[in-house]
Design a protein around this motif. Structure first.
Motif, PDB file in Angstrom:
ATOM      1  N   ARG A 544       0.834  -1.195   0.000  1.00 25.69           N
ATOM      2  CA  ARG A 544       0.000   0.000   0.000  1.00 25.69           C
ATOM      3  C   ARG A 544       0.872   1.250   0.000  1.00 25.69           C
ATOM      4  O   ARG A 544       2.083   1.195   0.221  1.00 25.69           O
ATOM      5  N   ASP A 545       0.238   2.371  -0.243  1.00 31.49           N
ATOM      6  CA  ASP A 545       0.911   3.655  -0.167  1.00 31.49           C
ATOM      7  C   ASP A 545       1.208   3.955   1.300  1.00 31.49           C
ATOM      8  O   ASP A 545       0.699   3.309   2.212  1.00 31.49           O
ATOM      9  N   TYR A 546       2.062   4.961   1.517  1.00 30.88           N
ATOM     10  CA  TYR A 546       2.291   5.395   2.885  1.00 30.88           C
ATOM     11  C   TYR A 546       0.984   5.818   3.530  1.00 30.88           C
ATOM     12  O   TYR A 546       0.062   6.280   2.864  1.00 30.88           O
ATOM     13  N   GLY A 563       1.269   9.628   2.575  1.00 30.58           N
ATOM     14  CA  GLY A 563       0.520   9.237   1.395  1.00 30.58           C
ATOM     15  C   GLY A 563      -0.937   9.029   1.703  1.00 30.58           C
ATOM     16  O   GLY A 563      -1.478   9.646   2.617  1.00 30.58           O
ATOM     17  N   THR A 564      -1.575   8.152   0.954  1.00 26.37           N
ATOM     18  CA  THR A 564      -3.014   7.936   1.099  1.00 26.37           C
ATOM     19  C   THR A 564      -3.349   6.525   1.556  1.00 26.37           C
ATOM     20  O   THR A 564      -4.502   6.123   1.524  1.00 26.37           O
ATOM     21  N   GLY A 565      -2.353   5.740   1.967  1.00 27.29           N
ATOM     22  CA  GLY A 565      -2.612   4.356   2.345  1.00 27.29           C
ATOM     23  C   GLY A 565      -3.455   4.226   3.595  1.00 27.29           C
ATOM     24  O   GLY A 565      -3.443   5.089   4.469  1.00 27.29           O
ATOM     25  N   ASP A 569      -6.779  -1.185   2.879  1.00 27.90           N
ATOM     26  CA  ASP A 569      -6.564  -1.216   1.429  1.00 27.90           C
ATOM     27  C   ASP A 569      -6.634  -2.642   0.887  1.00 27.90           C
ATOM     28  O   ASP A 569      -7.093  -2.878  -0.228  1.00 27.90           O
ATOM     29  N   LYS A 655       2.827  -1.844   5.742  1.00 26.66           N
ATOM     30  CA  LYS A 655       2.871  -1.226   4.417  1.00 26.66           C
ATOM     31  C   LYS A 655       3.213  -2.234   3.327  1.00 26.66           C
ATOM     32  O   LYS A 655       2.743  -2.137   2.190  1.00 26.66           O
TER      33      LYS A 655
END
Length: 743
Positions: A544-546, A563-565, A569, A655
């Motif tokens: 996933r994104d941060y 980020g948008t994580g 997710d 992550k």
């Protein structure tokens, strides 16, 4: 029959339908306010012509002191103020923008009178700049199990929308709207709350404290000096607030800053002053300037209305008083205190009270929730808003409590046949002198339509909420055996599922605090053999994104960037074949492992992806070795009945990409009589991979999920504590599920 240990009870259940209807219990019309009237949780809706307006997630609100401080509300890069907003209480907030969208929430109602296991309908006149679904929680606290969720669909035209909550377990609830990161505008005109009420037998009220000179009876003794009309002088004005032999003889206590100082430099309560005001004697608190640093200034000056005895959970307490002040005060908080005034118990009581310079009358009924039990007094925090010197006046204090039958009582129902509980006519347990236990039967021999398969046993009768709040719950599995005695303990809303439908005899031993059950007539429940579903679920979760930044703009702990994580997710769901009821206990079992160690959190969903509540079966800590998971999962009371259907596993708490494996699933009722999932096939399992939607898990020949056909698990190294380490780490490490010695 030989009694091993315990008290026995004979139950007879009378069941029948009673008239029921929706009754309005709360209403707030925002046109009566000129600013936000509730506790501020970081967002302050604004007022325009009597409409409460949420301008969306592009703005946040903070006091100037907080912005200039070091907390989460301090200025962030790129932010600026575009104006100010003042609350109903007079506090000024800066309207800040520039670093949004900001996740936001706020109260739309507070002080809603509720009762245990209650069902509530909310109506709101509302519109939005664009269609949106908003989560609205109904709750009585912020701990686990103290919030009931609900989703509200709002359109672009003014409309009265409705939604419902069931299984409420607290009193004096609030409603919190959570638009989250929605950047549009939402406007609210009013909120109405209705309660589903069944007709009950007339309530009998017992006077505790009267204003007509009648004595109060406490423990069989009259207390003629316990008066609330202030016409009788205090018989002992020197009694200390912590003298529990006498302090309940004083019905009005006061605390004034600078008066009656204690050894710690603070000020203790004292019997309230009695003065002649407007031609009659009243209780007076001469409030002084509240300038103690921080929140304690709210209770620099206080007033207490004291009762002569404590309250039990489920009791209803009726209170009346007259009140005014020397200057208008828009709000004073009320709390519950223990026997000693100033001995805090819980933050909620009769809501916030606004004072004017004219006499007003307060009449209300408090339902005593579990967290209010053993309270003795209502405390008024006189400086919740105003800090100036204001004098407060009280008169005609009157307590009444609900008169309830006390002993042991039982009510029953049949969840299959549809027979409902009738708490008003719950039979009382009978004592057997020879056997030294209490006993009762429930259901009538020869009448199958009276058979029961579930009972509630309580120590009071006369009010549904009180009955449910004072139930007894045995530990262990109930058996159809009069020689199997189970220890019991008090437990709110304990619904006991019996191992069969029929006429039951129940025994209770109050000395050993145990109970036993015997079916005199009926049919035992046939307990089937439940086999684990062997489906081998393998989920290739993608990196996933941060995670998003913290509120102050800094990265989350352990993150390298912003980020948008989100933890959800990548997700996995176990979906039950039916919806589950509030209070229903189930057992969840499975085997699990992963390629790299990972903590996985769980949530409650309706259907996959329809979030309901943050707490499910707790955290599941995956390792590279197979483990067995088992827990008893009780559907929490704040969840709407029939709402829960699935358990969600958040597979992106870490992550990194990871491969998760699970198999041998069991989800069954606690009594083992029903499997909640199929014993074969994959129809009960759903998966969401990063960027996708929930899809039914479909195994291919080797049992591996084909939702994602190509994914790569990274070469990531961990130590034995599950901590990610660099390639230079020395010692035993785990890489892609295999152990090595790094030298």
């Amino acid at each position: 029959m030989k009694k091993i240990f315990t008290l026995v009870a004979l139950l007879t259940c009378f069941m029948g339908a009673r008239a029921a209807d929706w009754v309005e219990v709360y209403k707030i019309d925002y046109s009566s306010n000129n600013g936000f009237p509730f506790y501020v949780m970081g967002y302050v809706p604004e007022w325009f012509e009597g409409v409460m307006t949420d301008f969306g997630a592009n703005y946040r609100y903070a006091t100037q002191a907080d912005l200039d401080g070091d907390g989460d509300a301090k200025w962030k890069d790129g932010e600026s103020s575009v104006g100010t907003v003042t609350t109903q209480g007079g506090t000024e907030y800066q309207k800040v923008t520039g670093a949004g969208p900001y996740w936001h929430q706020y109260f739309i109602a507070d002080g809603i009178p509720t009762q245990i296991d209650g069902q509530y309908k909310v109506k709101a006149m509302v519109k939005a700049s664009e269609p949106v679904s908003v989560n609205v929680n109904m709750g009585w606290g912020w701990g686990q199990g103290q919030q009931a969720g609900g989703s509200v669909s709002i359109g672009t035209d003014w409309a009265e929308v409705e939604w419902e909550y069931s299984g409420i377990a607290g009193a004096s609830c609030n409603l919190v709207a959570q638009p989250g990161t929605f950047t549009g505008t939402i406007e609210w005109k009013y909120v109405i709350v209705e309660e589903w009420q069944k007709e009950q037998r007339p309530t009998v009220w017992q006077e505790w404290l009267t204003s007509d000179g009648q004595p109060v009876i406490v423990d069989g003794n009259p207390i003629p000096t316990y008066m609330g009309d202030a016409e009788t002088p205090w018989p002992d004005p020197t009694v200390r607030f912590n003298d529990q032999e006498k302090n309940y003889l004083i019905c009005a206590w006061s605390k004034e800053k600078g008066r009656n100082m204690n050894d710690d430099g603070g000020w203790d309560p004292f019997p309230a002053d009695i003065e002649n005001v407007d031609g009659s004697n009243v209780f007076v608190c001469h409030g002084q300037v509240a300038d103690t640093e921080g929140d304690p200034s709210a209770w620099d000056n206080q007033f207490w209305i004291q009762s002569p005895k404590p309250w039990k959970a489920g009791d209803q307490v009726k209170i009346h008083f007259r009140y005014k002040a020397s200057a208008p005060v828009s709000s004073t908080d009320t709390q519950i205190h223990k026997q000693n005034p100033s001995d805090y118990l819980i933050w909620h009581a009769i809501g916030n009270i606004a004072f004017t310079t004219d006499w007003q009358d307060f009449d209300g009924i408090m339902t005593i929730a579990d967290d209010m039990a053993n309270g003795w007094s209502i405390a008024f925090n006189l400086n919740s808003v105003v800090k100036d010197a204001v004098t407060f006046y009280f008169d005609d204090l009157s307590w009444q409590s609900m008169k309830l039958d006390e002993g042991y009582f039982v009510a029953g129902c049949n969840t299959i046949a549809g027979l409902e509980y009738d708490f008003d006519n719950a039979p009382q347990f009978v004592y057997d002198e020879a056997e030294e236990y209490w006993y009762a039967t429930i259901g009538e021999p020869g009448k199958k339509d009276t058979y029961v398969n579930q009972v509630m046993i309580s120590t009071v009768r006369g009010n549904d909420a009180a009955f449910k709040s004072n139930t007894l719950k045995p530990t262990g599995t109930i058996e159809n055996n009069p020689d199997t005695w189970l220890p019991y303990q008090p437990s709110s809303l304990a619904k006991l599922t019996l191992p069969g439908s029929g006429v039951w005899k129940i025994y209770i031993d109050d000395y050993f605090q145990s109970m036993a059950f015997e079916m005199l007539e009926g049919e035992d429940v046939q307990i089937p053999e439940i086999k684990p579903n062997p489906t081998h679920v393998t989920i290739n979760a993608l990196e996933r994104d941060y995670k998003p930044a913290k509120d102050d703009g800094t990265p989350q702990d352990g993150e390298e960037g912003i980020g948008t994580g989100q933890p959800w997710d990548n997700q996995f769901w176990i979906v039950a074949n039916r919806t589950l009821s509030v209070g229903e206990s189930t057992v969840v079992q499975f085997k699990y492992k992963s390629a790299i160690p990972a903590k996985v959190t769980t949530q409650i969903h309706t259907n996959p992806g329809e979030y309901r509540h943050y707490a499910a079966i707790g955290d599941v800590n995956f390792t590279e070795e197979w483990q067995d998971f088992e827990t008893t999962f009780t559907i929490p009371t704040p969840q709407s009945a029939g709402d829960l259907k699935s358990i969600a596993f958040n597979l992106s708490e870490i992550k990194d990409a990871n491969t998760y494996e699970m198999k041998d699933f069991v989800w069954k009722t606690e009594d083992g009589t029903e499997s909640l999932i199929n014993e074969t096939g994959s129809e009960n399992f759903f998966v969401k991979i990063l960027g996708g939607n929930p899809e039914q898990f479909v195994p291919i020949d080797d049992g591996i999920n084909n939702v994602v056909k190509e994914s790569t698990v990274p070469t990531v190294t961990y130590n034995l504590a599950g901590q990610r380490v660099s390639k230079d780490y020395k010692g035993i490490v785990v890489t892609n599920g295999k152990k090595y010695i790094a030298k």
